[in-house]
Scaffold this motif. Structure first.
Motif, PDB file in Angstrom:
ATOM      1  N   GLU A   1       9.640   3.340 -11.613  1.00 28.01           N
ATOM      2  CA  GLU A   1       9.323   3.046 -13.053  1.00 28.01           C
ATOM      3  C   GLU A   1       8.076   3.130 -13.368  1.00 28.01           C
ATOM      4  O   GLU A   1       7.589   3.714 -12.479  1.00 28.01           O
ATOM      5  CB  GLU A   1       9.568   1.435 -12.460  1.00 28.01           C
TER       6      GLU A   1
ATOM      7  N   ARG B   1      10.948   0.374  -7.717  1.00 23.46           N
ATOM      8  CA  ARG B   1      11.291  -1.629  -7.665  1.00 23.46           C
ATOM      9  C   ARG B   1      12.836  -1.318  -7.258  1.00 23.46           C
ATOM     10  O   ARG B   1      13.342  -0.153  -7.095  1.00 23.46           O
ATOM     11  CB  ARG B   1      11.209  -1.569  -9.366  1.00 23.46           C
TER      12      ARG B   1
ATOM     13  N   TYR C   1      16.743  -2.527  -7.379  1.00 24.98           N
ATOM     14  CA  TYR C   1      18.032  -3.473  -8.728  1.00 24.98           C
ATOM     15  C   TYR C   1      18.323  -3.350  -7.778  1.00 24.98           C
ATOM     16  O   TYR C   1      19.200  -4.611  -8.038  1.00 24.98           O
ATOM     17  CB  TYR C   1      18.080  -1.536  -9.554  1.00 24.98           C
TER      18      TYR C   1
ATOM     19  N   ASP D   1      14.010  -7.165  -6.711  1.00 26.13           N
ATOM     20  CA  ASP D   1      12.820  -6.869  -7.778  1.00 26.13           C
ATOM     21  C   ASP D   1      11.535  -6.707  -7.286  1.00 26.13           C
ATOM     22  O   ASP D   1      10.229  -7.023  -7.629  1.00 26.13           O
ATOM     23  CB  ASP D   1      12.766  -8.147  -8.744  1.00 26.13           C
ATOM     24  N   GLU D   2      11.816  -6.302  -5.950  1.00 26.13           N
ATOM     25  CA  GLU D   2      10.830  -6.193  -5.302  1.00 26.13           C
ATOM     26  C   GLU D   2       9.961  -4.806  -5.275  1.00 26.13           C
ATOM     27  O   GLU D   2      10.805  -4.206  -6.168  1.00 26.13           O
ATOM     28  CB  GLU D   2      11.029  -5.691  -3.596  1.00 26.13           C
ATOM     29  N   ILE D   3       8.100  -4.815  -5.580  1.00 22.55           N
ATOM     30  CA  ILE D   3       8.477  -2.853  -6.214  1.00 22.55           C
ATOM     31  C   ILE D   3       7.455  -2.785  -4.672  1.00 22.55           C
ATOM     32  O   ILE D   3       7.001  -3.263  -3.603  1.00 22.55           O
ATOM     33  CB  ILE D   3       7.426  -3.789  -7.144  1.00 22.55           C
TER      34      ILE D   3
ATOM     35  N   VAL E   1       7.348 -10.501  -8.613  1.00 14.50           N
ATOM     36  CA  VAL E   1       8.039  -9.103  -8.695  1.00 14.50           C
ATOM     37  C   VAL E   1       8.680 -10.066  -7.193  1.00 14.50           C
ATOM     38  O   VAL E   1       7.898  -9.161  -6.086  1.00 14.50           O
ATOM     39  CB  VAL E   1       6.984  -7.801  -8.234  1.00 14.50           C
TER      40      VAL E   1
END
Length: 441
Positions: free
Chosen positions: A240, A251, A253, A261-263, A301
């Motif tokens: 992203e 990220r 998905y 949604d972990e980054i 996140v």
């Protein structure tokens, strides 16, 4: 001699058509169709010649299935391991997508290097580059000499060679360059991408070889190819943010073996990608006095609290219709928050242009940032900074009330750890008007 059949395909997403089209019905792009001859398979070749998966004799009771403990393979990158859910699962199929230049190939080459140095059998299939080009890039990032490089685009030849000595980790860069000789299409087409992914999935599940696949994206930012591609794989990772900046955000998905949604945040230089252990400090940057129109929000996140700075700018509209622009914030959510401020907080914003963004490039999609967006707009409208050391989170209802959000204790703990002393949350204020008064005291 019969004239070879021609098929038309979209160069943006790979959609195929028997005739030329001005507009692609899949990605809505204009004038992207090109033609290519259909490659006919040799006689006796199956149109879908894939290895036959092992099939169970019949239904089995859940209690009769033997329990197996999955030993995840650590990559040496702590943040990336957390993104995957604790490490690489044997037999998993991971898709990594992102815009050109984001660092997809660099990240996977670093990953393959770290695993090869740790003793794991790793093969890097370079379909987009020659072996010499891959070595040049590997030397730049300090790759291990023990890494096996396979410069080949014929996926059937690749898997036949690996059947004799199955590696622990397989990296395919990229799926759009792979092709199967028994599929009547060209590399990068929808049918080739679909069938190549199915063959890789079968190989990974049957042999226990964890497989990473690089995927290109269309003009709209979606992963090129059929939607089935994302359904087949176990995990979908995506780069992203601005690909030209110093930092990269990956990220999750989709993740069958961990949270979504972990980054994972990386900094990029001429030596490759480097993990950022404290994303909150990165997204906040300056710790001094903040100007008007800014508000710090402890957002979530995945399951990790990350502090971000929301910025807003309010000015009188130069034309009849005011502009509402959102960067890394949901535009529909922004419009709703502006309406709540006008109706429930008495702010006359109808004749003003409003711009809202999240500093650092992280996209915020959760409703817990509603109050922070509202306070940033109120601060910009009054041209008065918020109280020193203040952070805010909470969801806004249409009647102006503040609603609780998930994991408030973890959000508050992250803000306290970074030195913030004033917390504006649903427990401290019942509605947005009260929250605005507390924020300016």
């Amino acid at each position: 001699m019969a004239k070879p059949k021609t098929v038309y395909y979209c160069t943006g997403c790979g959609f195929e058509s028997a005739r030329w089209l001005g507009r692609c019905p899949s990605c809505d792009a204009w004038n992207t169709f090109d033609d290519a001859p259909v490659v006919r398979p040799a006689k006796g070749a199956s149109a879908r010649a894939v290895a036959t998966p092992l099939r169970a004799a019949g239904p089995v009771r859940l209690a009769a299935i033997e329990e197996t403990r999955i030993a995840r393979r650590r990559t040496g990158m702590r943040e990336f391991d957390g993104l995957l859910g604790g490490g690489i699962v044997p037999g998993s199929l991971v898709l990594l997508g992102g815009p050109p230049g984001a660092g997809k190939s660099t990240l996977l080459l670093q990953l393959a290097t770290a695993l090869a140095r740790d003793g794991a059998g790793t093969v890097y299939v370079c379909g987009e580059e020659s072996a010499a080009q891959t070595k040049l890039r590997a030397q730049r990032i300090g790759a291990a000499d023990s890494l096996l490089v396979f410069p080949e685009t014929n996926l059937r030849a690749v898997l036949d060679a690996l059947e004799r000595d199955v590696p622990e980790i397989l990296v395919v860069d990229s799926i759009q360059t792979m092709w199967l000789p028994d599929v009547e299409s060209f590399a990068g087409s929808v049918s080739q991408i679909r069938d190549c992914t199915q063959v890789l999935m079968e190989f990974a599940k049957r042999t226990g070889c964890a497989t990473f696949v690089v995927g290109h994206v269309t003009k709209d930012g979606a992963i090129a190819g059929p939607r089935l591609l994302e359904h087949l794989v176990d995990t979908v990772l995506y780069f992203e943010g601005d690909a030209s900046g110093e930092y990269r955000i990956v990220r999750a998905y989709k993740n069958r073996f961990g949270g979504i949604d972990e980054i994972c945040v990386f900094s990029m230089d001429d030596r490759g990608l480097h993990e950022v252990a404290d994303p909150s400090a990165l997204f906040l940057q300056s710790r001094g006095a903040r100007p008007s129109g800014t508000c710090v929000v402890p957002t979530l996140v995945g399951q990790r609290p990350v502090l971000v700075e929301i910025q807003a700018l309010v000015g009188e509209a130069a034309y009849g219709t005011p502009r509402r622009l959102a960067a890394n914030v949901d535009a529909a959510r922004l419009a709703m928050i502006i309406a709540i401020l006008e109706r429930r907080a008495g702010m006359q914003l109808g004749g003003h242009d409003i711009y809202c963004s999240v500093a650092g490039g992280l996209r915020v999609v959760e409703t817990g940032a509603d109050l922070g967006i509202a306070l940033a707009i109120a601060s910009a409208f009054r041209d008065i900074p918020l109280a020193s050391g203040a952070v805010a989170f909470g969801e806004l209802g249409l009647s102006g009330e503040l609603r609780s959000v998930s994991l408030p204790v973890r959000r508050a703990a992250e803000a306290t750890k970074l030195g913030f002393t004033r917390l504006i949350a649903p427990d401290a204020a019942r509605d947005v008007a009260t929250a605005i008064r507390l924020a300016f005291d």
